[in-house]
Design an enzyme around this catalytic site. Structure first.
Site, PDB file in Angstrom:
ATOM      1  N   LEU A 178       3.086   6.367  -2.211  1.00 13.10           N
ATOM      2  CA  LEU A 178       4.221   7.236  -2.556  1.00 13.10           C
ATOM      3  C   LEU A 178       4.244   7.531  -4.050  1.00 13.10           C
ATOM      4  O   LEU A 178       4.567   8.644  -4.475  1.00 13.10           O
ATOM      5  CB  LEU A 178       5.533   6.588  -2.123  1.00 13.10           C
ATOM      6  CG  LEU A 178       6.116   6.980  -0.757  1.00 13.10           C
ATOM      7  CD1 LEU A 178       6.626   8.400  -0.759  1.00 13.10           C
ATOM      8  CD2 LEU A 178       5.123   6.769   0.354  1.00 13.10           C
ATOM      9  N   VAL A 198       0.831  -1.201   0.000  1.00 13.75           N
ATOM     10  CA  VAL A 198       0.000   0.000   0.000  1.00 13.75           C
ATOM     11  C   VAL A 198       0.869   1.256   0.000  1.00 13.75           C
ATOM     12  O   VAL A 198       0.590   2.230  -0.712  1.00 13.75           O
ATOM     13  CB  VAL A 198      -0.970   0.006   1.202  1.00 13.75           C
ATOM     14  CG1 VAL A 198      -1.778   1.304   1.232  1.00 13.75           C
ATOM     15  CG2 VAL A 198      -1.914  -1.186   1.142  1.00 13.75           C
ATOM     16  N   CYS A 199       1.943   1.250   0.793  1.00 13.10           N
ATOM     17  CA  CYS A 199       2.835   2.410   0.864  1.00 13.10           C
ATOM     18  C   CYS A 199       3.471   2.713  -0.494  1.00 13.10           C
ATOM     19  O   CYS A 199       3.627   3.879  -0.876  1.00 13.10           O
ATOM     20  CB  CYS A 199       3.924   2.179   1.910  1.00 13.10           C
ATOM     21  SG  CYS A 199       3.300   1.985   3.582  1.00 13.10           S
ATOM     22  N   THR A 200       3.834   1.666  -1.219  1.00 11.30           N
ATOM     23  CA  THR A 200       4.442   1.858  -2.538  1.00 11.30           C
ATOM     24  C   THR A 200       3.466   2.545  -3.487  1.00 11.30           C
ATOM     25  O   THR A 200       3.837   3.452  -4.241  1.00 11.30           O
ATOM     26  CB  THR A 200       4.905   0.506  -3.111  1.00 11.30           C
ATOM     27  OG1 THR A 200       5.885  -0.061  -2.237  1.00 11.30           O
ATOM     28  CG2 THR A 200       5.507   0.668  -4.499  1.00 11.30           C
TER      29      THR A 200
END
Length: 218
Positions: free
Chosen positions: A50, A45-47
């Site tokens: 960002l 999810v973070c990828t």
């Protein structure tokens, strides 16, 4: 969760980032800043988040908004992760700094600790986002669980709302988006409103007959 919240001044921390060492007050001075944290590098999810933040960065920069990310991994990890982020979102460049918080002390001071997500080192950063005004005070905060990615259209929408409210004596109604009418602040009299909004305004006729819902465009 207790700690830093709306109306508070962010602490003047000195932090290590992918763009070098910075002091928060100096970085945020005289501009708007989006300060956002992520549970960890090399996570799905973070990828995606960002990548989207990088994709939207021109929209934020055009509105005088700086971006500042944070994750609990070290700078080497951040720099390797950036390659994945840019590969996943073609054309997006992560040119904004990402704070390294390996000790997880910074997330405590910025109220970005997830009480439910832990690893062998301790609590992970939450999926938090603070919008900091030119006066270094928190204007708005989002707090999402690790399982839910943030919507960058909503982040952009609230930036535009906050900037409207800071420039004019207005607020934005439910589901407002750029170009829609805004509401005039209740502490502005009708006589003042005529001077402040020469383009005119409409007062909604309500059963109470109280003239508090006035719409205009700015």
């Amino acid at each position: 969760m207790p700690g830093l919240t709306i109306g508070d001044t962010i602490p003047d921390l000195e932090v290590e980032t992918t763009n070098g060492r910075i002091k928060l007050h100096q970085f945020c001075a005289d501009s708007w800043t989006i300060l956002f944290s992520h549970p960890g590098d090399f996570t799905p999810v973070c990828t995606t988040e960002l990548g989207k933040m990088a994709q939207y960065s021109k929209e934020f920069y055009q509105r005088g908004v700086k971006l500042l990310g944070l994750s609990c991994d070290d700078l080497q990890s951040h720099n390797e992760w950036i390659k994945d982020i840019e590969a996943y979102t073609p054309g997006a460049k992560v040119n904004f700094p990402i704070i390294s918080d390996s000790s997880r002390e910074i997330i405590k001071q910025l109220n970005m600790v997830d009480p439910n997500e832990k690893d062998s080192t301790g609590n992970l950063p939450s999926r938090a986002l603070h919008i900091v005004g030119p006066d270094k005070k928190i204007m708005l905060s989002f707090l999402y669980p690790a399982s839910t990615g943030r919507n960058m259209d909503e982040v952009l929408r609230v930036i535009e709302s906050l900037q409207k409210a800071s420039k004019f004596k207005v607020a934005t109604p439910a589901n407002w988006k750029k170009g829609d009418p805004v509401v005039i602040s209740p502490d502005v009299t009708n006589e003042q409103a005529k001077e402040m909004f020469p383009q005119g305004f409409d007062t909604v006729d309500l059963p109470s007959k109280k003239q508090y819902l006035r719409l205009t465009k700015v």
